[in-house]
Scaffold this active site. Structure first.
Site, mmCIF file in Angstrom:
data_model
loop_
_atom_site.group_PDB
_atom_site.id
_atom_site.type_symbol
_atom_site.label_atom_id
_atom_site.label_comp_id
_atom_site.label_asym_id
_atom_site.label_seq_id
_atom_site.Cartn_x
_atom_site.Cartn_y
_atom_site.Cartn_z
ATOM 1 N N GLY A 33 0.888 -1.176 0.098
ATOM 2 C CA GLY A 33 0.041 0.029 -0.079
ATOM 3 C C GLY A 33 0.937 1.313 -0.092
ATOM 4 O O GLY A 33 0.938 1.855 0.919
ATOM 5 N N GLY A 41 1.658 4.790 2.834
ATOM 6 C CA GLY A 41 2.615 3.999 2.742
ATOM 7 C C GLY A 41 4.187 4.538 2.322
ATOM 8 O O GLY A 41 5.176 4.011 2.890
ATOM 9 N N ALA A 61 -0.843 13.901 4.101
ATOM 10 C CA ALA A 61 -0.011 13.518 2.837
ATOM 11 C C ALA A 61 -0.638 13.327 1.749
ATOM 12 O O ALA A 61 -1.763 12.709 1.987
ATOM 13 C CB ALA A 61 0.872 12.232 3.461
ATOM 14 N N LYS A 105 -10.083 9.427 16.502
ATOM 15 C CA LYS A 105 -9.645 9.789 15.008
ATOM 16 C C LYS A 105 -11.153 9.475 14.278
ATOM 17 O O LYS A 105 -11.350 10.114 13.274
ATOM 18 C CB LYS A 105 -8.531 8.898 14.518
ATOM 19 C CG LYS A 105 -7.943 9.151 13.164
ATOM 20 C CD LYS A 105 -7.279 10.347 12.901
ATOM 21 C CE LYS A 105 -7.200 10.684 11.656
ATOM 22 N NZ LYS A 105 -6.079 9.938 10.757
ATOM 23 N N ASN A 145 -12.881 12.117 11.782
ATOM 24 C CA ASN A 145 -12.969 11.577 10.341
ATOM 25 C C ASN A 145 -14.561 11.705 10.093
ATOM 26 O O ASN A 145 -14.969 11.890 8.746
ATOM 27 C CB ASN A 145 -12.567 10.180 10.020
ATOM 28 C CG ASN A 145 -10.878 9.989 9.915
ATOM 29 O OD1 ASN A 145 -10.315 11.157 9.548
ATOM 30 N ND2 ASN A 145 -10.510 9.062 10.154
ATOM 31 N N SER A 150 -9.506 12.979 2.966
ATOM 32 C CA SER A 150 -9.246 11.971 2.180
ATOM 33 C C SER A 150 -10.525 11.355 1.412
ATOM 34 O O SER A 150 -10.268 11.061 0.220
ATOM 35 C CB SER A 150 -8.223 11.010 2.675
ATOM 36 O OG SER A 150 -9.142 10.362 3.554
ATOM 37 N N GLU A 158 -13.724 5.474 1.650
ATOM 38 C CA GLU A 158 -13.870 4.578 2.863
ATOM 39 C C GLU A 158 -15.061 4.781 3.606
ATOM 40 O O GLU A 158 -15.094 4.895 5.021
ATOM 41 C CB GLU A 158 -12.456 5.095 3.587
ATOM 42 C CG GLU A 158 -11.144 4.307 3.092
ATOM 43 C CD GLU A 158 -9.938 4.613 3.740
ATOM 44 O OE1 GLU A 158 -9.860 5.668 4.377
ATOM 45 O OE2 GLU A 158 -9.108 3.648 4.093
HETATM 46 N N1 LIG Z 1 -3.607 10.409 3.071
HETATM 47 C C1 LIG Z 1 -3.580 10.813 4.337
HETATM 48 O O1 LIG Z 1 -3.248 11.919 4.519
HETATM 49 C C2 LIG Z 1 -4.134 9.975 5.387
HETATM 50 C C3 LIG Z 1 -4.002 10.445 6.785
HETATM 51 C C4 LIG Z 1 -4.247 9.565 7.961
HETATM 52 C C5 LIG Z 1 -4.557 8.568 7.760
HETATM 53 N N2 LIG Z 1 -4.926 7.918 6.408
HETATM 54 C C6 LIG Z 1 -5.477 6.541 6.113
HETATM 55 O O2 LIG Z 1 -4.296 5.813 5.816
HETATM 56 C C7 LIG Z 1 -4.974 4.528 4.749
HETATM 57 C C8 LIG Z 1 -4.007 4.863 3.541
HETATM 58 O O3 LIG Z 1 -4.527 6.002 2.941
HETATM 59 P P1 LIG Z 1 -3.630 6.842 1.693
HETATM 60 O O4 LIG Z 1 -4.275 8.130 1.590
HETATM 61 O O5 LIG Z 1 -2.052 6.581 2.059
HETATM 62 O O6 LIG Z 1 -4.185 5.800 0.355
HETATM 63 P P2 LIG Z 1 -3.541 5.906 -1.048
HETATM 64 O O7 LIG Z 1 -2.858 6.932 -1.215
HETATM 65 O O8 LIG Z 1 -4.795 5.757 -1.828
HETATM 66 O O9 LIG Z 1 -2.635 4.648 -1.214
HETATM 67 C C9 LIG Z 1 -3.056 3.288 -0.951
HETATM 68 C C10 LIG Z 1 -2.144 2.577 -1.850
HETATM 69 O O10 LIG Z 1 -2.448 1.108 -1.845
HETATM 70 C C11 LIG Z 1 -2.098 0.476 -2.806
HETATM 71 N N3 LIG Z 1 -2.892 -0.573 -3.035
HETATM 72 C C12 LIG Z 1 -4.102 -0.985 -3.027
HETATM 73 N N4 LIG Z 1 -4.435 -2.228 -3.168
HETATM 74 C C13 LIG Z 1 -3.309 -3.082 -3.262
HETATM 75 C C14 LIG Z 1 -2.664 -4.515 -3.558
HETATM 76 N N5 LIG Z 1 -3.542 -5.186 -3.709
HETATM 77 N N6 LIG Z 1 -1.289 -4.531 -3.542
HETATM 78 C C15 LIG Z 1 -0.558 -3.760 -3.525
HETATM 79 N N7 LIG Z 1 -0.696 -2.041 -3.317
HETATM 80 C C16 LIG Z 1 -2.145 -1.932 -3.278
HETATM 81 C C17 LIG Z 1 -2.502 1.573 -3.935
HETATM 82 O O11 LIG Z 1 -1.998 1.237 -5.211
HETATM 83 P P3 LIG Z 1 -2.404 1.821 -6.508
HETATM 84 O O12 LIG Z 1 -1.174 2.800 -6.729
HETATM 85 O O13 LIG Z 1 -2.214 0.715 -7.480
HETATM 86 O O14 LIG Z 1 -3.689 2.240 -6.481
HETATM 87 C C18 LIG Z 1 -1.989 2.622 -3.501
HETATM 88 O O15 LIG Z 1 -0.877 2.946 -3.654
HETATM 89 C C19 LIG Z 1 -6.236 4.863 4.811
HETATM 90 O O16 LIG Z 1 -6.999 4.135 5.549
HETATM 91 C C20 LIG Z 1 -6.506 6.126 5.145
HETATM 92 O O17 LIG Z 1 -7.702 6.558 5.733
HETATM 93 C C21 LIG Z 1 -4.464 8.682 5.380
#
Ligand SMILES: NC(=O)c1ccc[n+]([C@@H]2O[C@H](COP(=O)([O-])OP(=O)(O)OC[C@H]3O[C@@H](n4cnc5c(N)ncnc54)[C@H](OP(=O)(O)O)[C@@H]3O)[C@@H](O)[C@H]2O)c1
Length: 282
Positions: A2, A7, A118, A169, A173, A238, A250
Site C-alpha cells: 500500500g 505507505g 500527505a 480519530k 473523520n 481524504s 472509505e
Molecule cells: N493520506 C492521508 O493524509 C491519510 C492520513 C491519515 C490516515 N490515512 C489513512 O491511511 C490509509 C491509507 O491511505 P492513503 O491516503 O495512503 O491511500 P492511497 O494514497 O490511496 O494509497 C493506497 C495504496 O494502496 C495500494 N494498493 C491497493 N491495493 C493494493 C494491492 N492489492 N497490492 C498492492 N498495493 C495496493 C494502492 O495502489 P495503486 O497505486 O495501484 O492504486 C495505493 O498505492 C487509509 O486508511 C487512510 O484513511 C490517510
C-alpha cells in the site's frame, strides 16, 4: 504494502531510521520513490515486488492500503507473513483487527492510527505536509513496531487505550464525511448551519464510541469543528479527495462503522445513517 500517500511516508521514515531493509509491494512497477518531508527530501531505497506469488517471508508486514483494499492486501500477507511475522495495519477506522483476521491470526495484528497530512503527487512522488504521529498499542508487539522508527522523525505515542485513540480519530473523520457529501473543501465548515450539523454528527460518533468503551472528552465535537474551521479553506480531506478522483471512498470503515456499532449498542445514529446512505448512493 500500500505504497500510496501514507505507505510512502512510512517507507521514508523507516529508511531515515537507518536499520531497516525495505520491500515495497505494489500493483505496478515502482521505479523510484521520492518523499518530500518537512525535514527534507528522501529518496527511498528498496526492493520492489509486483506480485504476491514472488513474495518471500519478511520480519514485519506493514499494510497501508485503503480499508476497502483489504482483500488484495490479504493475498500479500499470506505470503509475506507465512512464517509468523507480525502485521501492522496503518489505516483509519476502528476495525483494524477484524478487517485482517481472515488473513492472519488477530494476536499478530498491530493496529495503528496515523495523523499525517500527505498526498501522492504522481507515481513515485509523495508530499508529506506535516509531522507523522502514530498511535500504537503499548504491548510487546506495539513496542517492537515502534522500535523500527527509532531515529526517525516519527512522533510515536504508545497507548494502553488504543480503543479511545481510534474512536477519537473516527470522530475527526466523521466530520469529513460532510464535506465529502457536499463536494466542498474545509471552508464549508465555517458556515453556521454546517457547523451545527457537524457538531451533531460528531456527537453521535462520540456517543457510540463511549458505548463501546472509548474515553472521549465531552467537548470533542466542539474541538473537531474548531479543527476543521482552522484548516485552509481549500483543504480536502481524504474521503473528499477519493470522491473527486472518482475512487471508491472509505465510507464503510468510517461512517459505516459508526452506524454498525451504534446499532449493536442501541445508540441511535440518524445523522450518520443518513450520511452513509447518501454517500453510498453517490
Ligand atoms: N493520506 C492521508 O493524509 C491519510 C492520513 C491519515 C490516515 N490515512 C489513512 O491511511 C490509509 C491509507 O491511505 P492513503 O491516503 O495512503 O491511500 P492511497 O494514497 O490511496 O494509497 C493506497 C495504496 O494502496 C495500494 N494498493 C491497493 N491495493 C493494493 C494491492 N492489492 N497490492 C498492492 N498495493 C495496493 C494502492 O495502489 P495503486 O497505486 O495501484 O492504486 C495505493 O498505492 C487509509 O486508511 C487512510 O484513511 C490517510
Amino acid at each position: 504494502m500500500g505504497v500510496g500517500a501514507i505507505g510512502s511516508v512510512i517507507a521514508a521514515l523507516l529508511q531515515t531510521a537507518g536499520q531497516n531493509e525495505l520491500v515495497l509491494c505494489t500493483r505496478r512497477p515502482l521505479p523510484h520513490l521520492d518523499v518530500e518531508t518537512p525535514e527534507g527530501n528522501v529518496r527511498v531505497s528498496y526492493t520492489n515486488l509486483t506480485s504476491p506469488s514472488v513474495a518471500q517471508v519478511v520480519d514485519w508486514v506493514i499494510v497501508a492500503t485503503k480499508t476497502y483494499d483489504a482483500p488484495g492486501a490479504g493475498a500479500w500477507i499470506k505470503r509475506l507473513a507465512e512464517q509468523g511475522a507480525p502485521v501492522a495495519v496503518i489505516q483509519n477506522g476502528v476495525e483494524h483487527r477484524e478487517r485482517f483476521a481472515v488473513y492472519v491470526p488477530e494476536d499478530r495484528i498491530v493496529p495503528v492510527i496515523i495523523d499525517c497530512p500527505a498526498e501522492r503527487r504522481a507515481p513515485g512522488s509523495v508530499h508529506q505536509r506535516g509531522t507523522a504521529e502514530l498511535f500504537i498499542p503499548a504491548d510487546a508487539q506495539g513496542r517492537a513496531f515502534a522500535g523500527l522508527f527509532h531515529g526517525s522523525a516519527a512522533q510515536i505515542t504508545l497507548t494502553d487505550d488504543f480503543l479511545s485513540a481510534a474512536w477519537r480519530k473516527l470522530c475527526i473523520n466523521s466530520a469529513g464525511s460532510i464535506s465529502a457529501l457536499l463536494g466542498k473543501p474545509a471552508g464549508v465548515f465555517r458556515e453556521e448551519a454546517i457547523g451545527k450539523v457537524t457538531l451533531e454528527v460528531v456527537r453521535e460518533c462520540a456517543e457510540v464510541g463511549r458505548a463501546v468503551g472509548a474515553i472521549l472528552d465531552e467537548d470533542l465535537p466542539e474541538k473537531v469543528l474548531t479543527q476543521y474551521r482552522n484548516y485552509p479553506v481549500d483543504s480536502v480531506n481524504s474521503l473528499l479527495a477519493d470522491r473527486l478522483a472518482r475512487r471508491p471512498m472509505e465510507t464503510d470503515a468510517r461512517i459505516g462503522a459508526i452506524v454498525r456499532f451504534g446499532r449493536e449498542c442501541n445508540v441511535p445514529t440518524p445523522r450518520n445513517s443518513l450520511l452513509l446512505s447518501l454517500l453510498e448512493a453517490l
